[in-house]
Each structure stands twice: as structure tokens, then as C-alpha cells.
Design a protein around this motif. Structure first.
Motif, PDB file in Angstrom:
ATOM      1  N   ARG A  65      -4.803  -3.351  -1.075  1.00 38.81           N
ATOM      2  CA  ARG A  65      -3.732  -3.147  -0.111  1.00 38.81           C
ATOM      3  C   ARG A  65      -2.916  -4.422   0.007  1.00 38.81           C
ATOM      4  O   ARG A  65      -3.403  -5.514  -0.248  1.00 38.81           O
ATOM      5  CB  ARG A  65      -4.315  -2.801   1.263  1.00 38.81           C
ATOM      6  CG  ARG A  65      -4.939  -1.415   1.270  1.00 38.81           C
ATOM      7  CD  ARG A  65      -5.390  -1.031   2.646  1.00 38.81           C
ATOM      8  NE  ARG A  65      -6.548  -1.838   3.045  1.00 38.81           N
ATOM      9  CZ  ARG A  65      -7.116  -1.770   4.243  1.00 38.81           C
ATOM     10  NH1 ARG A  65      -6.616  -0.964   5.170  1.00 38.81           N
ATOM     11  NH2 ARG A  65      -8.164  -2.504   4.536  1.00 38.81           N
ATOM     12  N   GLY A  66      -1.650  -4.268   0.381  1.00 41.14           N
ATOM     13  CA  GLY A  66      -0.808  -5.436   0.605  1.00 41.14           C
ATOM     14  C   GLY A  66       0.389  -5.037   1.437  1.00 41.14           C
ATOM     15  O   GLY A  66       0.426  -3.934   1.987  1.00 41.14           O
ATOM     16  N   ARG A  67       1.336  -5.944   1.528  1.00 43.68           N
ATOM     17  CA  ARG A  67       2.587  -5.623   2.220  1.00 43.68           C
ATOM     18  C   ARG A  67       3.736  -6.000   1.313  1.00 43.68           C
ATOM     19  O   ARG A  67       3.696  -7.004   0.621  1.00 43.68           O
ATOM     20  CB  ARG A  67       2.681  -6.399   3.544  1.00 43.68           C
ATOM     21  CG  ARG A  67       1.650  -5.967   4.553  1.00 43.68           C
ATOM     22  CD  ARG A  67       1.834  -6.671   5.886  1.00 43.68           C
ATOM     23  NE  ARG A  67       2.903  -6.088   6.692  1.00 43.68           N
ATOM     24  CZ  ARG A  67       2.792  -4.921   7.341  1.00 43.68           C
ATOM     25  NH1 ARG A  67       1.691  -4.210   7.259  1.00 43.68           N
ATOM     26  NH2 ARG A  67       3.797  -4.472   8.058  1.00 43.68           N
ATOM     27  N   SER A  68       4.757  -5.148   1.290  1.00 46.02           N
ATOM     28  CA  SER A  68       5.924  -5.416   0.456  1.00 46.02           C
ATOM     29  C   SER A  68       7.181  -5.043   1.216  1.00 46.02           C
ATOM     30  O   SER A  68       7.215  -4.050   1.931  1.00 46.02           O
ATOM     31  CB  SER A  68       5.894  -4.565  -0.819  1.00 46.02           C
ATOM     32  OG  SER A  68       4.617  -4.578  -1.409  1.00 46.02           O
ATOM     33  N   GLU A 126       3.202  -1.508   4.624  1.00 49.41           N
ATOM     34  CA  GLU A 126       1.943  -1.526   3.886  1.00 49.41           C
ATOM     35  C   GLU A 126       2.136  -0.814   2.555  1.00 49.41           C
ATOM     36  O   GLU A 126       2.665   0.295   2.485  1.00 49.41           O
ATOM     37  CB  GLU A 126       0.823  -0.831   4.669  1.00 49.41           C
ATOM     38  CG  GLU A 126      -0.465  -0.843   3.835  1.00 49.41           C
ATOM     39  CD  GLU A 126      -1.695  -0.285   4.540  1.00 49.41           C
ATOM     40  OE1 GLU A 126      -1.732  -0.294   5.782  1.00 49.41           O
ATOM     41  OE2 GLU A 126      -2.614   0.135   3.810  1.00 49.41           O
ATOM     42  N   THR A 127       1.741  -1.468   1.480  1.00 46.26           N
ATOM     43  CA  THR A 127       1.815  -0.867   0.151  1.00 46.26           C
ATOM     44  C   THR A 127       0.478  -1.081  -0.537  1.00 46.26           C
ATOM     45  O   THR A 127      -0.342  -1.900  -0.096  1.00 46.26           O
ATOM     46  CB  THR A 127       2.922  -1.522  -0.694  1.00 46.26           C
ATOM     47  OG1 THR A 127       2.718  -2.946  -0.729  1.00 46.26           O
ATOM     48  CG2 THR A 127       4.307  -1.221  -0.133  1.00 46.26           C
ATOM     49  N   TRP A 128       0.270  -0.333  -1.611  1.00 51.58           N
ATOM     50  CA  TRP A 128      -0.936  -0.495  -2.397  1.00 51.58           C
ATOM     51  C   TRP A 128      -0.546  -0.831  -3.829  1.00 51.58           C
ATOM     52  O   TRP A 128       0.511  -0.391  -4.319  1.00 51.58           O
ATOM     53  CB  TRP A 128      -1.758   0.804  -2.408  1.00 51.58           C
ATOM     54  CG  TRP A 128      -2.312   1.180  -1.062  1.00 51.58           C
ATOM     55  CD1 TRP A 128      -2.207   0.486   0.114  1.00 51.58           C
ATOM     56  CD2 TRP A 128      -3.063   2.365  -0.767  1.00 51.58           C
ATOM     57  NE1 TRP A 128      -2.841   1.159   1.137  1.00 51.58           N
ATOM     58  CE2 TRP A 128      -3.378   2.323   0.615  1.00 51.58           C
ATOM     59  CE3 TRP A 128      -3.502   3.451  -1.521  1.00 51.58           C
ATOM     60  CZ2 TRP A 128      -4.117   3.331   1.249  1.00 51.58           C
ATOM     61  CZ3 TRP A 128      -4.223   4.450  -0.888  1.00 51.58           C
ATOM     62  CH2 TRP A 128      -4.533   4.384   0.477  1.00 51.58           C
ATOM     63  N   PRO A 143       0.393  -6.432  -4.556  1.00 54.87           N
ATOM     64  CA  PRO A 143       0.692  -5.528  -3.437  1.00 54.87           C
ATOM     65  C   PRO A 143       1.353  -4.210  -3.819  1.00 54.87           C
ATOM     66  O   PRO A 143       1.305  -3.256  -3.040  1.00 54.87           O
ATOM     67  CB  PRO A 143       1.631  -6.363  -2.559  1.00 54.87           C
ATOM     68  CG  PRO A 143       2.229  -7.362  -3.481  1.00 54.87           C
ATOM     69  CD  PRO A 143       1.211  -7.640  -4.549  1.00 54.87           C
ATOM     70  N   TYR A 144       1.996  -4.133  -4.987  1.00 57.03           N
ATOM     71  CA  TYR A 144       2.722  -2.901  -5.319  1.00 57.03           C
ATOM     72  C   TYR A 144       2.778  -2.717  -6.830  1.00 57.03           C
ATOM     73  O   TYR A 144       2.970  -3.675  -7.570  1.00 57.03           O
ATOM     74  CB  TYR A 144       4.157  -2.951  -4.749  1.00 57.03           C
ATOM     75  CG  TYR A 144       4.860  -1.614  -4.831  1.00 57.03           C
ATOM     76  CD1 TYR A 144       4.552  -0.593  -3.941  1.00 57.03           C
ATOM     77  CD2 TYR A 144       5.803  -1.362  -5.838  1.00 57.03           C
ATOM     78  CE1 TYR A 144       5.163   0.652  -4.044  1.00 57.03           C
ATOM     79  CE2 TYR A 144       6.425  -0.128  -5.936  1.00 57.03           C
ATOM     80  CZ  TYR A 144       6.096   0.880  -5.037  1.00 57.03           C
ATOM     81  OH  TYR A 144       6.693   2.111  -5.136  1.00 57.03           O
TER      82      TYR A 144
END
Ligand code: C2O
Ligand code: CU
Length: 476
Positions: free
Chosen positions: A58-61, A70-72, A77-78
Motif C-alpha cells: 500500500r502507498g499514497r499517490s 491511498e493506492t496500491w 505505491p502505484y
């Protein structure tokens, strides 16, 4: 009517924009450097196996202007890094799931044993690692990888879990320097809602904000006379009709499952979710041009959108000439006279032949190495059709031959509403009566709602001995 009167009339009736001649966006708005997914460096094992490590995380973009969401992604992160391997390579993938829920990773377009396929029967629990391995043995392709957990594929892919998987075969005769003159373009459409419901509506998510490789309004600088683009429709539902804003022609050199026999000149190609196309585009020094998608006649291809701006350097390095014939193109799929014909009727948006997907049911049993005719009939809504493991050629769409650029080897095909697509399908050699491959609509909302079936490939002659139900272990 003179030109001036015509233009006024056109403006009044809105004709000017309907022609698609007006750019949807000011080209100056395209100024963020286009992201190119990094190549994933493998480590080489003692027996020469290439080991690739992927982590789902998981991450943030900040994909779109505004707050990060929130992105995966894989290893970031993406999206994910690009995997590149050659025919004959032994590969091992180490996939670690650092998400909070179970997922899978499917190698879309790969010819491999069912247990390595990464469909819904190969779940990776949170914290677990899955390590499939196989020998790459197929024509050069642009394939990809993405999650395939039953019922949750739309959400996992939309969050950002997708990457390219390039297979090389033989010496490069087309531009092939990754990130220089061989460039992936992963097309995705997004909505501004940070967590939309991918199962809402008839088709799921249809966005009006276009990303290429995760970049909104990207700018790509090119430095060679010719550039090969590997285009992947990584969207949940959208169908793209790709053209250049100046209407220039370009050459299609490959489709989902291998090179075409010869380059085909076009000025437009269409892609449904999961489909890929490889094109070679010529540039002249100092020019710039927008790649865009234009509206079609279906619900899934509404809207004109500019995707990316390409800016050519003032002086371009020479590129090799486009070959007249493409080496490594797979031989045509030859249908034997007594070929098995199987029929699949796509019902509504959640069933095939009247049945929803059931993970414990084997729908079809296919002998290894068979060539069969699969007839896919569509009733109401727009769909497409993807078959795992195989390569197929489109025989006809409602009796009409496919366009030349779309007549090569494929694994995913558009199925227009109220029409029948006939496919000549070449099955692989790996047998496993207990582990199915999938076929399904690749509009992810439809796949998740049950427009999917399962087939096994078995030793020829054993078709009738194969159990048609399989025990499920710990799937959710
Ligand atoms: Cu791209 Cu069954 O998937
Ligand atoms: Cu569908």
C-alpha cells in the motif's frame, strides 16, 4: 455555404467538437514528465534461473491534481516494475503480499502450467509469499500481470496493481531500448472519488481522468526517428480508440500474443481492457503531437480524451528501417476439420451460458495441444473475452473478417453487443486435471460478478475421467 458561415453554424450546433478536431485539452497542460515503470532487475540463480521479486504494498499517490490518495502497487505505491525475459529463460517470481487482504498475481498472456497462472486458485494470504516458476516459451509479446482474486479483481487493479511483462524472442529488429525507443504506455481511466465502488453500474468504473503509466497529462520526450510503443489497456472497463491529434498513420507490429507477420499501417487502433498492441511511430525533429482516444458508439468508449503529449527532440537519432516482414511471428492457427466447437453465451453482465462463476465447477475439459473453435455470443451489453494460457486468432465477427491489424495472435478480444465472435484457439501442452484456467469478460466488474468460467487442460483421451468438481481449500 462558405467556410466562415460553415464554421459559425458548426459552432452553434456543436459540430466542431463532435468532429473531434478540437483538442479536448490545451496541449500546454501536458507538462508532467511521463513516468516509465522501471525494469525489474532479476537475480540469476545457479542454474541460470532469473528470479524476480515483487511485493504488493500500500502507498499514497497524487495521481490527479489534489490530495494524495491511498493506492496500491508492486514494489512501490502505484503500478509495478516492468518484467523483461527472453524465450528460453527459466524464471521464478517471488510475490509477497503486504496488503491487508488476500490477493493473487496472474501472468496475463503467459503460456504456463495452471498452478503457476495466478488465478483465483493461487491465493496469497497477507504476509505470505508465492513463488511460481516456469520456462518462458512463446513468441515475443507484451504481456502483463495483475491480481485475480475472485470478486475483488476490479478493486485490486483499480487501486494500482498492474505491471508489464515483456517477452523477447530472437534478435531485435524493432526498436527495443527500454525507455528510449521502446516505451510502455499503460492506459487507465480514473474518477475523482478516492474510493469508488468498482461494482457499481452496468460496467463498473468509467473514469474521465486519463492516466498513462500513472501520469496525468504526461509529456514524453523522444529522441529517435522511430519509437515502438507497447500499449496496454489496464482500465477496468473503458474501450479506447487511439489516434494521434494530427491524424498521422503508424504501424501495428504486434498484438496480445505475438508479432504480426508484417507491419500494418493504420491511423487508429481500438483496445478493450486487457488487450495490448505494439505500434511503431515515426517522428520528425522538433515536432510535438498528442495521443488521444476518441469516442465510439458503445457505452464503454464515450468521450474524447487526450492521453499524452509526445515531444520530439530537434535532432533525432537514426532508427533501423521498419522490416517488411516480422521475424518471430507465430504460424497461423490451423483449425483441423473435426475441431471441437464450444459455445459461450454472455448473459447480461454476470453469467456465461446462464451460469455464474463457481470456483468448484469445471466448465470445460480440453485435451492438451488442441485447436478448437470457441464461439462467443453476446446478448445485450458490450463485453470482451479473455482466455488464460492460450493464443487465438479471430476467425470472424458476425461473419466479417477482423481488421488486418487485429488478425494476429491474441488472448483477449472485443465482443460487440448482439454479435458472435468466432475464435480459433490453440491450447497449450501443460496438463493438470485438478487446477483450472479461467476464461472471462475482462471488464472487471463483469468478471467479479460472475462472467467467468473454468477449464482444465488434460492428457488427450482422459477427458471423460476428469472430475467436474474440485475441492476448495481455503479460498474466500
Ligand atoms: Cu487479465 Cu483472467 O485476466
Ligand atoms: Cu463484460
Amino acid at each position: 455555404m462558405n467556410r466562415r458561415q460553415f464554421l459559425t453554424a458548426a459552432a452553434l450546433t456543436g459540430l466542431a467538437s463532435a468532429c473531434g478536431s478540437t483538442p479536448a485539452t490545451d496541449p500546454a497542460a501536458f507538462r508532467t514528465q511521463l513516468r516509465v515503470p522501471p525494469l525489474l532487475e532479476p537475480s540469476r540463480g545457479e542454474d541460470g534461473t532469473l528470479a524476480f521479486a515483487l511485493t504488493m504494498q500500500r502507498g499514497r499517490s497524487a495521481l490527479l491534481p489534489g490530495e494524495p490518495v491511498e493506492t496500491w502497487g508492486f514494489n512501490g505505491p502505484y503500478l509495478g516494475p516492468t518484467i523483461r525475459a527472453s524465450r528460453g529463460d527459466k524464471v521464478r517470481m517471488t510475490v509477497t503480499n503486504r496488503l491487508a487482504e488476500t490477493s493473487t498475481v496472474h501472468w496475463h498472456g503467459m503460456r504456463l502450467p495452471a498452478g503457476m497462472d495466478g488465478g483465483p486458485h493461487q491465493p496469497i494470504e497477507p504476509g505470505a509469499t508465492w513463488s511460481p516458476h516456469w520456462t518462458v516459451d512463446q513468441p515475443a509479446t507484451t504481456s502483463w500481470y495483475h491480481p485475480h482474486p475472485h470478486g475483488a479483481t476490479a478493486r485490486h487493479v483499480y487501486r494500482g496493481l498492474a505491471g508489464m511483462f515483456i517477452v523477447d524472442d530472437g534478435p531485435a529488429e524493432l526498436p527495443s531500448r527500454y525507455g528510449v525507443d521502446d516505451i510502455p504506455l499503460i492506459l487507465q481511466d480514473k474518477v475523482l472519488d478516492p474510493a469508488p465502488d468498482p461494482l457499481k453500474g452496468t460496467f463498473g468504473i468509467l473514469g474521465d481522468h486519463m492516466l498513462v503509466n500513472g501520469t496525468y497529462r504526461g509529456l514524453l520526450n523522444v529522441r529517435t526517428e522511430r519509437v515502438r510503443f507497447r500499449v496496454l489497456n489496464g482500465s477496468n472497463a473503458r474501450r479506447y480508440h487511439l489516434t494521434f491529434a494530427d491524424g498521422r498513420s503508424f504501424h501495428v507490429v504486434g498484438g496480445d500474443a505475438g508479432p504480426l507477420a508484417a507491419p500494418v499501417e493504420v491511423d487508429r487502433v481500438s483496445l478493450t481492457p486487457g488487450e495490448r498492441v505494439e505500434v511503431v511511430v515515426s517522428f520528425t525533429g522538433g515536432e510535438q503531437v498528442l495521443l488521444r482516444t476518441v469516442s465510439g458508439s458503445d457505452d464503454i468508449d464515450e468521450g474524447d480524451f487526450d492521453l499524452v503529449k509526445i515531444v520530439a527532440a530537434p535532432r533525432l537519432a537514426a532508427s533501423p528501417p521498419l522490416p517488411g516482414r516480422l521475424a518471430g511471428a507465430p504460424a497461423p492457427v490451423v483449425v483441423p476439420p473435426q475441431a471441437t466447437v464450444r459455445r459461450f453465451r454472455l448473459n447480461g453482465h454476470d453469467a456465461i451460458n446462464g451460469q455464474e462463476m463457481d470456483m468448484s465447477r469445471i466448465d470445460e475439459v480440453v485435451p492438451a495441444g488442441a485447436v478448437e473453435i470457441w464461439e462467443v455470443e453476446n446478448t445485450v451489453y458490450a463485453h470482451n473475452f479473455h482466455i488464460h494460457e492460450v493464443a487465438f486468432q479471430v476467425l470472424d465477427v458476425d461473419g466479417a473478417k477482423p481488421e488486418k491489424w487485429a488478425a494476429g495472435h491474441k488472448d483477449t478480444v472485443y465482443v460487440p453487443p448482439k454479435s458472435t465472435v468466432r475464435l480459433a484457439v490453440q491450447f497449450g501442452k501443460f496438463t493438470d486435471p485438478g487446477t483450472p484456467y479461467m476464461y472471462h469478460c475482462h471488464l472487471l466488474r463483469h468478471e467479479d460478478s460472475g462472467m467467468m468460467g473454468q477449464f482444465v487442460i488434460v492428457e488427450p483421451g482422459t477427458e471423460n475421467q476428469v472430475p467436474r468438481t474440485i475441492p476448495l481449500h481455503h479460498h474466500t
